[in-house]
Write a protein that holds these residues in place. Structure first.
Motif, mmCIF file in Angstrom:
data_model
loop_
_atom_site.group_PDB
_atom_site.id
_atom_site.type_symbol
_atom_site.label_atom_id
_atom_site.label_comp_id
_atom_site.label_asym_id
_atom_site.label_seq_id
_atom_site.Cartn_x
_atom_site.Cartn_y
_atom_site.Cartn_z
ATOM 1 N N VAL A 147 0.841 -1.203 0.000
ATOM 2 C CA VAL A 147 0.000 0.000 0.000
ATOM 3 C C VAL A 147 0.877 1.255 0.000
ATOM 4 O O VAL A 147 0.732 2.131 -0.850
ATOM 5 C CB VAL A 147 -0.970 0.008 1.201
ATOM 6 N N SER A 148 1.824 1.326 0.938
ATOM 7 C CA SER A 148 2.715 2.501 1.012
ATOM 8 C C SER A 148 3.391 2.752 -0.325
ATOM 9 O O SER A 148 3.473 3.890 -0.789
ATOM 10 C CB SER A 148 3.815 2.280 2.050
ATOM 11 N N ASN A 149 3.904 1.682 -0.942
ATOM 12 C CA ASN A 149 4.705 1.823 -2.151
ATOM 13 C C ASN A 149 3.887 2.206 -3.386
ATOM 14 O O ASN A 149 4.434 2.698 -4.360
ATOM 15 C CB ASN A 149 5.476 0.528 -2.447
ATOM 16 N N SER A 150 2.581 1.963 -3.339
ATOM 17 C CA SER A 150 1.764 2.197 -4.534
ATOM 18 C C SER A 150 1.070 3.559 -4.502
ATOM 19 O O SER A 150 0.357 3.914 -5.428
ATOM 20 C CB SER A 150 0.721 1.082 -4.679
ATOM 21 N N VAL A 151 1.270 4.312 -3.444
ATOM 22 C CA VAL A 151 0.581 5.597 -3.297
ATOM 23 C C VAL A 151 1.601 6.738 -3.325
ATOM 24 O O VAL A 151 2.573 6.714 -2.566
ATOM 25 C CB VAL A 151 -0.212 5.635 -1.973
ATOM 26 N N ALA A 152 1.381 7.719 -4.200
ATOM 27 C CA ALA A 152 2.320 8.845 -4.329
ATOM 28 C C ALA A 152 2.334 9.675 -3.037
ATOM 29 O O ALA A 152 1.291 9.887 -2.416
ATOM 30 C CB ALA A 152 1.915 9.722 -5.512
ATOM 31 N N ASN A 153 3.518 10.108 -2.650
ATOM 32 C CA ASN A 153 3.685 10.993 -1.485
ATOM 33 C C ASN A 153 3.137 10.437 -0.180
ATOM 34 O O ASN A 153 2.720 11.194 0.700
ATOM 35 C CB ASN A 153 3.022 12.360 -1.744
ATOM 36 N N PHE A 154 3.105 9.121 -0.069
ATOM 37 C CA PHE A 154 2.525 8.529 1.140
ATOM 38 C C PHE A 154 3.313 8.946 2.381
ATOM 39 O O PHE A 154 2.725 9.356 3.389
ATOM 40 C CB PHE A 154 2.495 7.000 1.001
ATOM 41 N N ALA A 155 4.645 8.864 2.302
ATOM 42 C CA ALA A 155 5.465 9.183 3.480
ATOM 43 C C ALA A 155 5.314 10.645 3.927
ATOM 44 O O ALA A 155 5.014 10.903 5.093
ATOM 45 C CB ALA A 155 6.930 8.823 3.229
ATOM 46 N N PRO A 156 5.481 11.637 3.015
ATOM 47 C CA PRO A 156 5.303 13.031 3.485
ATOM 48 C C PRO A 156 3.896 13.315 3.993
ATOM 49 O O PRO A 156 3.724 14.057 4.966
ATOM 50 C CB PRO A 156 5.636 13.885 2.252
ATOM 51 N N ASN A 157 2.892 12.706 3.349
ATOM 52 C CA ASN A 157 1.525 12.915 3.845
ATOM 53 C C ASN A 157 1.330 12.319 5.239
ATOM 54 O O ASN A 157 0.679 12.921 6.094
ATOM 55 C CB ASN A 157 0.499 12.315 2.874
ATOM 56 N N MET A 158 1.901 11.150 5.469
ATOM 57 C CA MET A 158 1.777 10.540 6.802
ATOM 58 C C MET A 158 2.548 11.350 7.830
ATOM 59 O O MET A 158 2.119 11.465 8.981
ATOM 60 C CB MET A 158 2.268 9.086 6.785
ATOM 61 N N LYS A 159 3.683 11.932 7.419
ATOM 62 C CA LYS A 159 4.454 12.759 8.350
ATOM 63 C C LYS A 159 3.602 13.933 8.848
ATOM 64 O O LYS A 159 3.508 14.196 10.046
ATOM 65 C CB LYS A 159 5.721 13.290 7.663
ATOM 66 N N GLU A 160 2.959 14.593 7.888
ATOM 67 C CA GLU A 160 2.136 15.745 8.247
ATOM 68 C C GLU A 160 1.029 15.337 9.225
ATOM 69 O O GLU A 160 0.774 16.020 10.211
ATOM 70 C CB GLU A 160 1.530 16.308 6.960
ATOM 71 N N ARG A 161 0.407 14.193 8.935
ATOM 72 C CA ARG A 161 -0.708 13.761 9.780
ATOM 73 C C ARG A 161 -0.267 13.327 11.165
ATOM 74 O O ARG A 161 -0.887 13.678 12.166
ATOM 75 C CB ARG A 161 -1.433 12.584 9.121
ATOM 76 N N PHE A 162 0.805 12.547 11.231
ATOM 77 C CA PHE A 162 1.138 11.974 12.543
ATOM 78 C C PHE A 162 1.717 13.039 13.467
ATOM 79 O O PHE A 162 1.575 12.957 14.683
ATOM 80 C CB PHE A 162 2.062 10.739 12.379
ATOM 81 N N GLU A 163 2.312 14.083 12.862
ATOM 82 C CA GLU A 163 2.878 15.143 13.716
ATOM 83 C C GLU A 163 1.805 15.922 14.481
ATOM 84 O O GLU A 163 2.104 16.534 15.501
ATOM 85 C CB GLU A 163 3.735 16.097 12.865
ATOM 86 N N GLN A 164 0.569 15.877 13.996
ATOM 87 C CA GLN A 164 -0.518 16.519 14.748
ATOM 88 C C GLN A 164 -0.744 15.832 16.091
ATOM 89 O O GLN A 164 -1.320 16.420 17.010
ATOM 90 C CB GLN A 164 -1.833 16.448 13.964
ATOM 91 N N TYR A 165 -0.325 14.572 16.177
ATOM 92 C CA TYR A 165 -0.637 13.779 17.371
ATOM 93 C C TYR A 165 0.559 13.592 18.308
ATOM 94 O O TYR A 165 0.510 12.753 19.209
ATOM 95 C CB TYR A 165 -1.177 12.399 16.969
ATOM 96 N N ILE A 166 1.647 14.317 18.052
ATOM 97 C CA ILE A 166 2.782 14.222 18.983
ATOM 98 C C ILE A 166 3.036 15.593 19.622
ATOM 99 O O ILE A 166 2.512 16.609 19.170
ATOM 100 C CB ILE A 166 4.065 13.695 18.305
ATOM 101 N N TYR A 167 3.853 15.607 20.667
ATOM 102 C CA TYR A 167 4.157 16.860 21.361
ATOM 103 C C TYR A 167 4.821 17.851 20.409
ATOM 104 O O TYR A 167 5.647 17.451 19.572
ATOM 105 C CB TYR A 167 5.135 16.590 22.516
ATOM 106 N N PRO A 168 4.499 19.134 20.538
ATOM 107 C CA PRO A 168 5.148 20.159 19.712
ATOM 108 C C PRO A 168 6.679 20.050 19.748
ATOM 109 O O PRO A 168 7.333 20.236 18.719
ATOM 110 C CB PRO A 168 4.680 21.472 20.357
ATOM 111 N N THR A 169 7.238 19.724 20.922
ATOM 112 C CA THR A 169 8.708 19.635 21.031
ATOM 113 C C THR A 169 9.295 18.472 20.212
ATOM 114 O O THR A 169 10.500 18.421 19.985
ATOM 115 C CB THR A 169 9.146 19.441 22.495
#
Lengths: 308, 308
Positions: A249-271
């Motif tokens: 799934v990851s490999n077949s979707v364009a920009n999967f990694a940068p998109n996931m980075k943006e999303r998961f960072e919403q759920y971690i501490y600002p620091t």
């Protein structure tokens, strides 16, 4: 210094690859059908035969195997992988060690993939590497300082079973609301079919979402959100230097990694934000390579302990 | 071999303890009020003065500090702990290193507690140790092979922010449905007051539940269930040999560890069950001890690298 030879085996539900390595370099590879339905005795004979062929006249130092869990890496026992009927507490490493008279080690496929990516792929040079595969299922593997962290029962990185939702979504024998139930290729297809979408692979649902199909957009949004929650949970436990995303799934979707980075960072501490890389896997076939490194490291560790 | 002297500091929001260790043994301790509202300059002078007094005529090899996060352990900077007004990117280790001309290292309080428990407490001799404190808040710390795993930004073990529920329960600046929001001492009191229970400490709610108070039973059931989900998430990431439970809530409730073991095992793979110990913390004051081990290990690692 004399070159040494090693065997790395990628043991999958469909194919088995047996590779001969001269030090870290793959010099010969055999790939054959697993024929899982023929059971363990047949498959083990087939693996033995292929090791024999591929090693030829060379003396080998050891055999490493990556394969689907659950397995017990400490005892070298295959417990009961879903796609391998008849494999029930088979002491695979003992069998191969007796036959070839060399050390043999086994780890689950995500862990050896993590090891290969950690040493030669996207995680090279980084301290804490967490590999995630999103394909039919969801799996993970953790390496610290270039070595697999296996855990008390070999279950470190078995993230499929992390609860990421209160929804009573049951998937296989996993927890309700499990990461694999909410965010795997299988769950994407299941949700899509429920919405009447005519698709066969998860990446088609991603494509429909890109084309603004409302149902597809909602599915992808939910899947990526739950995966982001899982990644945030992992980050709050181990705070890796990098998440490496692999699998169909990851490999077949364009920009999967940068998109996931943006999303998961919403759920971690600002620091924590901006300090954890998220990248696509770099190795197309990490299985044999990781299996080779596995046995090589284990043999090296044993030898260095004997010297002490 | 000559004995060496080390300083270990437990820097809390209410009290500060400065300890002088002769090798691993605490031989002198000063405890004084933090007086957080007097700001960093005053507190740092106070710490300096107390180190000076306690070290007396001895040469010290280094100073270790455990304190509430967020901190940056790599840079030795205190970022902005909630209970320490005015501390905003203060380079505490640089200040003390310049003054005393010895190495100084800092880690968050849960990580040093994990280190102390890993080396001298319930985790002694075990490979992967995960320490959890349940008190006003929820925190964690991870040690592998007797050393703290800090993570990319020092946030390994910061489990308070793991999402364990879809409920939009907001607590401080954490994620909705966070572990701390669902399962801390603060959240227990909040839920109890909402139900009209006249209580001041979480253990009273546990007691009422034991006495079959319906509202209290539901609260405790929910809290323990969410904590179990959090522990299961951690287990699926790192598969520790032991969970060590400390902190005011854990310590004030009878059989907390065995009860949590029973609950969290429902949420992990059958193959993992029975292989992860869950025990109460054994050290009553792990702060100074862990801080001493922190600096000692860092200095030792630097020296061994210099020799190589």
């Amino acid at each position: 210094m004399e070159n040494k030879y090693w065997i790395g085996i990628d043991f999958g539900g469909t194919n088995i690859r047996v590779g001969l390595f001269k030090e870290d370099k793959l010099i010969h590879e055999n790939k054959f059908l697993t024929e899982a339905d023929r059971g363990p005795d047949y498959i083990i004979e087939n693996i033995k035969k292929n090791i024999q062929i591929i090693k030829g006249v060379h003396d080998i130092e050891g055999i490493g195997i990556g394969m689907p869990g659950p397995i017990d890496p400490n005892k070298g026992v295959v417990l009961s992988p879903v796609n391998l009927p008849g494999w029930d507490s088979i002491p695979l490493t003992d069998i191969l060690t007796k036959y070839f008279e060399v050390p043999c080690y086994i780890e689950n496929d995500c862990n050896v993939a993590a090891l290969a990516e950690s040493l030669e792929g996207a995680g090279k040079g980084l301290n804490i590497v967490f590999y995630i595969t999103v394909s039919t299922g969801v799996g993970g593997g953790l390496c610290i300082n270039g070595e697999i962290v296996s855990g008390a029962s070999g279950s470190a990185g078995e993230i499929a079973n992390i609860i990421v939702s209160d929804k009573p979504v049951k998937h296989s024998f996993l927890n309700p609301g499990s990461l694999e139930g909410m965010a795997s290729g299988t769950s994407i297809i299941k949700l899509a079919k429920k919405e009447g979408l005519n698709v066969n692979h998860a990446h088609e649902v991603f494509r429909l979402a890109d084309e603004n199909n409302k149902a597809a957009k909602e599915i992808i949004d939910s899947v990526m959100d739950h995966l982001a929650r899982g990644m945030a949970a992992i980050a709050h436990v181990i705070d890796p230097n990098i998440f490496i995303l692999g699998g169909g799934v990851s490999n077949s979707v364009a920009n999967f990694a940068p998109n996931m980075k943006e999303r998961f960072e919403q759920y971690i501490y600002p620091t924590m934000r901006g300090k954890i890389q998220v990248k696509a896997s770099q190795l197309s076939e990490p299985g044999m390579l990781g299996a080779m490194y596995l046995v090589k490291q284990k043999v090296k560790n044993i030898n260095s302990k004997e010297v002490l």
